[in-house]
Motif scaffolding. Structure first.
Motif, PDB file in Angstrom:
ATOM      1  N   UNK A  27       0.831  -1.206   0.000  1.00 30.36           N
ATOM      2  CA  UNK A  27       0.000   0.000   0.000  1.00 30.36           C
ATOM      3  C   UNK A  27       0.865   1.256   0.000  1.00 30.36           C
ATOM      4  N   UNK A  28       1.958   1.229   0.755  1.00 25.49           N
ATOM      5  CA  UNK A  28       2.885   2.366   0.737  1.00 25.49           C
ATOM      6  C   UNK A  28       3.482   2.527  -0.655  1.00 25.49           C
ATOM      7  N   UNK A  29       3.858   1.420  -1.274  1.00 24.05           N
ATOM      8  CA  UNK A  29       4.395   1.476  -2.638  1.00 24.05           C
ATOM      9  C   UNK A  29       3.366   2.047  -3.603  1.00 24.05           C
ATOM     10  N   UNK A  30       2.104   1.659  -3.431  1.00 19.85           N
ATOM     11  CA  UNK A  30       1.042   2.167  -4.302  1.00 19.85           C
ATOM     12  C   UNK A  30       0.857   3.667  -4.124  1.00 19.85           C
ATOM     13  N   UNK A  31       0.954   4.161  -2.882  1.00 19.33           N
ATOM     14  CA  UNK A  31       0.857   5.601  -2.647  1.00 19.33           C
ATOM     15  C   UNK A  31       2.004   6.328  -3.353  1.00 19.33           C
ATOM     16  N   UNK A  32       3.197   5.766  -3.245  1.00 18.67           N
ATOM     17  CA  UNK A  32       4.380   6.387  -3.847  1.00 18.67           C
ATOM     18  C   UNK A  32       4.274   6.447  -5.366  1.00 18.67           C
ATOM     19  N   UNK A  33       3.616   5.443  -5.947  1.00 22.28           N
ATOM     20  CA  UNK A  33       3.550   5.358  -7.406  1.00 22.28           C
ATOM     21  C   UNK A  33       2.295   5.998  -7.994  1.00 22.28           C
ATOM     22  N   UNK A  34       1.501   6.650  -7.160  1.00 25.06           N
ATOM     23  CA  UNK A  34       0.359   7.381  -7.699  1.00 25.06           C
ATOM     24  C   UNK A  34       0.856   8.385  -8.746  1.00 25.06           C
ATOM     25  N   UNK A  35       0.137   8.549  -9.872  1.00 30.62           N
ATOM     26  CA  UNK A  35       0.633   9.381 -10.973  1.00 30.62           C
ATOM     27  C   UNK A  35       1.023  10.801 -10.575  1.00 30.62           C
ATOM     28  N   UNK A  36       0.282  11.415  -9.658  1.00 29.42           N
ATOM     29  CA  UNK A  36       0.572  12.806  -9.289  1.00 29.42           C
ATOM     30  C   UNK A  36       1.453  12.932  -8.059  1.00 29.42           C
ATOM     31  N   UNK A  65       0.260  30.265  -5.797  1.00 31.14           N
ATOM     32  CA  UNK A  65       0.364  29.866  -4.400  1.00 31.14           C
ATOM     33  C   UNK A  65      -0.847  29.042  -3.991  1.00 31.14           C
ATOM     34  N   UNK A  66      -2.018  29.427  -4.425  1.00 32.47           N
ATOM     35  CA  UNK A  66      -3.229  28.669  -4.099  1.00 32.47           C
ATOM     36  C   UNK A  66      -3.104  27.235  -4.615  1.00 32.47           C
ATOM     37  N   UNK A  67      -2.567  27.079  -5.813  1.00 30.22           N
ATOM     38  CA  UNK A  67      -2.391  25.739  -6.371  1.00 30.22           C
ATOM     39  C   UNK A  67      -1.329  24.970  -5.587  1.00 30.22           C
ATOM     40  N   UNK A  68      -0.255  25.650  -5.184  1.00 19.99           N
ATOM     41  CA  UNK A  68       0.800  25.003  -4.412  1.00 19.99           C
ATOM     42  C   UNK A  68       0.286  24.524  -3.058  1.00 19.99           C
ATOM     43  N   UNK A  69      -0.540  25.321  -2.416  1.00 22.84           N
ATOM     44  CA  UNK A  69      -1.122  24.948  -1.127  1.00 22.84           C
ATOM     45  C   UNK A  69      -2.017  23.721  -1.296  1.00 22.84           C
ATOM     46  N   UNK A  70      -2.854  23.744  -2.334  1.00 23.54           N
ATOM     47  CA  UNK A  70      -3.736  22.611  -2.596  1.00 23.54           C
ATOM     48  C   UNK A  70      -2.929  21.344  -2.892  1.00 23.54           C
ATOM     49  N   UNK A  71      -1.862  21.481  -3.674  1.00 24.59           N
ATOM     50  CA  UNK A  71      -1.003  20.350  -4.004  1.00 24.59           C
ATOM     51  C   UNK A  71      -0.353  19.780  -2.753  1.00 24.59           C
ATOM     52  N   UNK A  72       0.111  20.655  -1.863  1.00 30.44           N
ATOM     53  CA  UNK A  72       0.748  20.208  -0.628  1.00 30.44           C
ATOM     54  C   UNK A  72      -0.238  19.482   0.275  1.00 30.44           C
ATOM     55  N   UNK A  73      -1.444  19.996   0.378  1.00 30.61           N
ATOM     56  CA  UNK A  73      -2.462  19.321   1.194  1.00 30.61           C
ATOM     57  C   UNK A  73      -2.777  17.933   0.633  1.00 30.61           C
ATOM     58  N   UNK A  74      -2.830  17.815  -0.675  1.00 29.41           N
ATOM     59  CA  UNK A  74      -3.107  16.505  -1.270  1.00 29.41           C
ATOM     60  C   UNK A  74      -1.933  15.558  -1.067  1.00 29.41           C
ATOM     61  N   UNK A  75      -0.728  16.098  -1.112  1.00 35.10           N
ATOM     62  CA  UNK A  75       0.465  15.284  -0.887  1.00 35.10           C
ATOM     63  C   UNK A  75       0.470  14.683   0.509  1.00 35.10           C
ATOM     64  N   UNK A  76       0.082  15.466   1.499  1.00 31.42           N
ATOM     65  CA  UNK A  76       0.245  15.067   2.897  1.00 31.42           C
ATOM     66  C   UNK A  76      -1.036  14.540   3.540  1.00 31.42           C
ATOM     67  N   UNK A  77      -2.142  14.584   2.835  1.00 30.44           N
ATOM     68  CA  UNK A  77      -3.381  14.005   3.367  1.00 30.44           C
ATOM     69  C   UNK A  77      -3.312  12.478   3.253  1.00 30.44           C
ATOM     70  N   UNK A  78      -4.064  11.752   4.073  1.00 32.76           N
ATOM     71  CA  UNK A  78      -4.075  10.285   3.955  1.00 32.76           C
ATOM     72  C   UNK A  78      -4.432   9.845   2.545  1.00 32.76           C
ATOM     73  N   UNK A  79      -3.652   8.898   2.014  1.00 27.86           N
ATOM     74  CA  UNK A  79      -3.899   8.395   0.675  1.00 27.86           C
ATOM     75  C   UNK A  79      -4.944   7.289   0.680  1.00 27.86           C
ATOM     76  N   UNK A  80      -5.572   7.081  -0.466  1.00 23.30           N
ATOM     77  CA  UNK A  80      -6.686   6.130  -0.525  1.00 23.30           C
ATOM     78  C   UNK A  80      -6.233   4.692  -0.297  1.00 23.30           C
TER      79      UNK A  80
END
Length: 213
Positions: A27-36, A65-80
């Motif tokens: 599952x960790x590997x799958x999170x790492x290999x997510x396309x984005x 900056x708004x896009x960067x903030x959104x990208x960072x939140x998606x990076x660090x939020x729990x992955x599916x």
């Protein structure tokens, strides 16, 4: 709608780590290999975010900056993928993250647990330490599974990553926006304490970030 999240780092004997490995490592590997995933990591690494107290005052006029903030939140939020460990209760062996991992040992010293309402502890932690330090955290974005030998091997990097001069600590604490109870470990102290404890006790570590509800 509010959320409640948890970031936990629990210590276990290698027999438990071996038992968890087939479930967690893919599952960790799958999170790492997510396309984005790597795109988001690269964006943050190349352009760390400014003082969090300025984010929403500036971002209304700054779409980058708004896009960067959104990208960072998606990076660090729990992955599916990791989230399934918490959500899926259909396992034939009755495995459940809370009971089968976090509640496996009742000793508080074997666990660092940050439960947050309306926020993600890992997001605050990553912003506070910055991408250069966060890059030394094993696994992917706060999720990892390490044997006792791997804990010992990674401890020197974690010591360097999470040790601060007084000036560095003051700066990091200003960027950790979480509020703490008087007896609660912060995200800047709990992970290093847990790593040191596990290394000294000959234990492995399991780090997982999930949305509770």
């Amino acid at each position: 709608m509010g959320i409640t999240s948890a970031w936990a780092i629990s210590a276990h004997h290698d027999s438990v780590i071996s038992e968890l490995a087939p479930r967690i490592l893919p599952l960790i590997a799958a999170e790492r290999e997510e396309p984005r995933a790597h795109e988001r990591w690269a964006r943050w690494r190349h352009s760390p975010l400014p003082d969090h107290r300025t984010w929403y005052r500036i971002s209304a006029q700054d779409s980058n900056l708004a896009h960067a903030i959104s990208s960072f939140h998606r990076l660090t939020a729990p992955g599916e993928h990791i989230q399934r460990l918490y959500d899926d209760t259909s396992h034939e062996d009755e495995f459940h993250l809370a009971d089968s991992v976090w509640a496996r040992d009742e000793s508080p010293k074997h666990m660092f647990l940050a439960i947050r309402s309306k926020d993600y502890a890992l997001t605050s932690f990553f912003h506070a330490v910055g991408p250069a330090r966060a890059a030394f955290i094993p696994g992917w974005c706060g999720n990892f599974l390490l044997t006792a030998a791997q804990v010992r091997d990674t401890l020197p990097n974690i010591e360097r990553t999470l040790s601060f001069t007084p000036q560095e600590r003051a700066a990091a604490e200003k960027q950790d926006w979480l509020d703490y109870a008087p007896d609660e470990e912060s995200v800047l102290t709990g992970p290093l304490r847990q790593w040191r404890h596990a290394a000294q006790a000959g234990l492995g570590l399991c780090g997982l970030s999930v949305l509770i509800y």
